[in-house]
Design a protein around this motif. Sequence first.
Motif, PDB file in Angstrom:
ATOM      1  N   HIS A  60       0.846  -1.170   0.072  1.00  7.59           N
ATOM      2  CA  HIS A  60       0.035  -0.059  -0.014  1.00  7.59           C
ATOM      3  C   HIS A  60       0.993   1.359   0.084  1.00  7.59           C
ATOM      4  CE1 HIS A  60      -3.134  -2.428   0.285  1.00  7.59           C
ATOM      5  NE2 HIS A  60      -3.201  -2.869   1.737  1.00  7.59           N
ATOM      6  N   ALA A 154     -10.511   7.542  12.986  1.00  8.19           N
ATOM      7  CA  ALA A 154     -10.805   7.709  11.509  1.00  8.19           C
ATOM      8  C   ALA A 154     -10.325   9.050  10.960  1.00  8.19           C
ATOM      9  CB  ALA A 154     -12.018   7.453  11.253  1.00  8.19           C
ATOM     10  N   GLU A 185      -3.707  -2.601  11.888  1.00 10.67           N
ATOM     11  CA  GLU A 185      -5.154  -2.483  12.252  1.00 10.67           C
ATOM     12  C   GLU A 185      -5.458  -2.363  13.671  1.00 10.67           C
ATOM     13  OE1 GLU A 185      -8.004  -1.451  10.709  1.00 10.67           O
ATOM     14  OE2 GLU A 185      -6.791  -0.564   8.976  1.00 10.67           O
ATOM     15  N   ARG A 188      -6.440   0.778  15.480  1.00  8.00           N
ATOM     16  CA  ARG A 188      -7.426   1.687  15.294  1.00  8.00           C
ATOM     17  C   ARG A 188      -8.409   1.656  16.428  1.00  8.00           C
ATOM     18  NH1 ARG A 188      -9.929   3.259  10.450  1.00  8.00           N
ATOM     19  NH2 ARG A 188      -8.483   2.118   9.236  1.00  8.00           N
ATOM     20  N   TRP A 203      -2.552  11.062   5.778  1.00  8.84           N
ATOM     21  CA  TRP A 203      -2.827   9.676   5.333  1.00  8.84           C
ATOM     22  C   TRP A 203      -2.588   8.724   6.597  1.00  8.84           C
ATOM     23  CZ3 TRP A 203      -4.979   8.321   0.511  1.00  8.84           C
ATOM     24  CH2 TRP A 203      -4.769   9.354  -0.684  1.00  8.84           C
ATOM     25  N   GLY A 209      -5.048  -1.201   4.065  1.00  9.34           N
ATOM     26  CA  GLY A 209      -5.187  -0.011   2.874  1.00  9.34           C
ATOM     27  C   GLY A 209      -4.618   1.383   3.108  1.00  9.34           C
ATOM     28  N   PHE A 211      -5.531   5.030   3.861  1.00  5.51           N
ATOM     29  CA  PHE A 211      -6.719   5.795   4.120  1.00  5.51           C
ATOM     30  C   PHE A 211      -6.384   7.344   4.068  1.00  5.51           C
ATOM     31  CE2 PHE A 211      -6.859   1.539   6.129  1.00  5.51           C
ATOM     32  CZ  PHE A 211      -8.365   1.379   5.970  1.00  5.51           C
ATOM     33  N   GLY A 215     -11.848   9.855   4.942  1.00  3.31           N
ATOM     34  CA  GLY A 215     -11.860   8.344   5.173  1.00  3.31           C
ATOM     35  C   GLY A 215     -11.841   7.699   3.850  1.00  3.31           C
ATOM     36  N   ALA A 216     -11.542   8.115   2.652  1.00  2.00           N
ATOM     37  CA  ALA A 216     -11.380   7.495   1.680  1.00  2.00           C
ATOM     38  C   ALA A 216     -10.128   6.444   1.550  1.00  2.00           C
ATOM     39  CB  ALA A 216     -11.008   8.351   0.439  1.00  2.00           C
ATOM     40  N   VAL A 217     -10.467   5.394   0.979  1.00  2.00           N
ATOM     41  CA  VAL A 217      -9.260   4.134   1.007  1.00  2.00           C
ATOM     42  C   VAL A 217      -8.805   3.746  -0.201  1.00  2.00           C
ATOM     43  CG1 VAL A 217     -11.303   2.260   1.105  1.00  2.00           C
ATOM     44  CG2 VAL A 217      -9.127   1.819   1.871  1.00  2.00           C
ATOM     45  N   THR A 218      -7.858   3.625  -0.462  1.00  2.00           N
ATOM     46  CA  THR A 218      -7.085   3.001  -1.611  1.00  2.00           C
ATOM     47  C   THR A 218      -6.283   1.633  -1.309  1.00  2.00           C
ATOM     48  OG1 THR A 218      -6.822   5.334  -2.392  1.00  2.00           O
ATOM     49  CG2 THR A 218      -5.353   3.664  -3.283  1.00  2.00           C
ATOM     50  N   GLN A 219      -6.420   0.953  -2.020  1.00  2.00           N
ATOM     51  CA  GLN A 219      -5.969  -0.534  -1.768  1.00  2.00           C
ATOM     52  C   GLN A 219      -5.130  -0.964  -2.984  1.00  2.00           C
ATOM     53  OE1 GLN A 219      -8.860  -3.185  -0.748  1.00  2.00           O
ATOM     54  NE2 GLN A 219      -9.155  -2.556   1.217  1.00  2.00           N
TER      55      GLN A 219
END
Length: 220
Positions: A60, A154, A185, A188, A203, A209, A211, A215-219
């Motif tokens: 990631h 978050a 994780e 969190r 970020w 991923g 984030f 809160g958008a997530v890119t994997q």
Amino acid sequence: MVLHSIFLKPLENSTVTHPTSAPDAPFDALRKQLRQAAIQAREALPAAVRAAHTRAIEAHLDGLVARLAPRRLAFCWPWKSEVDLLPWVENWLAADPARQAALPVVVAPHAPMGFARWAPGMAMETDRYGIPVPAAPEAIQPDLLLIPLNAFDAAGYRLGYGGGYFDRTLAALAPAPVCVGIAFEVARVASTHPQPHDQPMDWVVTEAGAFGPLGAVTQA
């Protein structure tokens, strides 16, 4: 410019708990409990799980850093079972000789940190707390920071080790670097109960991923 080579205080991710300038009341005890629980959960991860999560984080991070395209990147020497980014940073440096990496250094108590250039094979020494540091630190200003997170929420707020060094540093840096929090994780939480001086990450990268804002997530 050369940074002072005798550190008056340990790094942000050292064994020593730094005193804060003011209590986080009424949330000080709660934040301390969250920090301790998150560290214990991280240290309890089996070695195989930790290794698999680290590989996912590296993947990631590859995608995110390619998108952000920094030339000077700072990271922290891993401590207390934090994500070990040393191999990833070595590969990142090897891909382009123009790139530079750095480690954070504390140059005065309760002051913003500096950043000392680091490269594989560089002469290192340990400070009084056993943290590896460059033997002849050369100051650079990174445009991206990889920051370990004991706990995060978050909104991108983090819990470090309570010293406030990163918060002071981020508030003082101009231009401000992009801040990427790194964690498993298990770190969190619903809320870190951020205080007015806390600086959120741009970020957060975990094994799930990368984030980003809102809160958008890119994997990968």
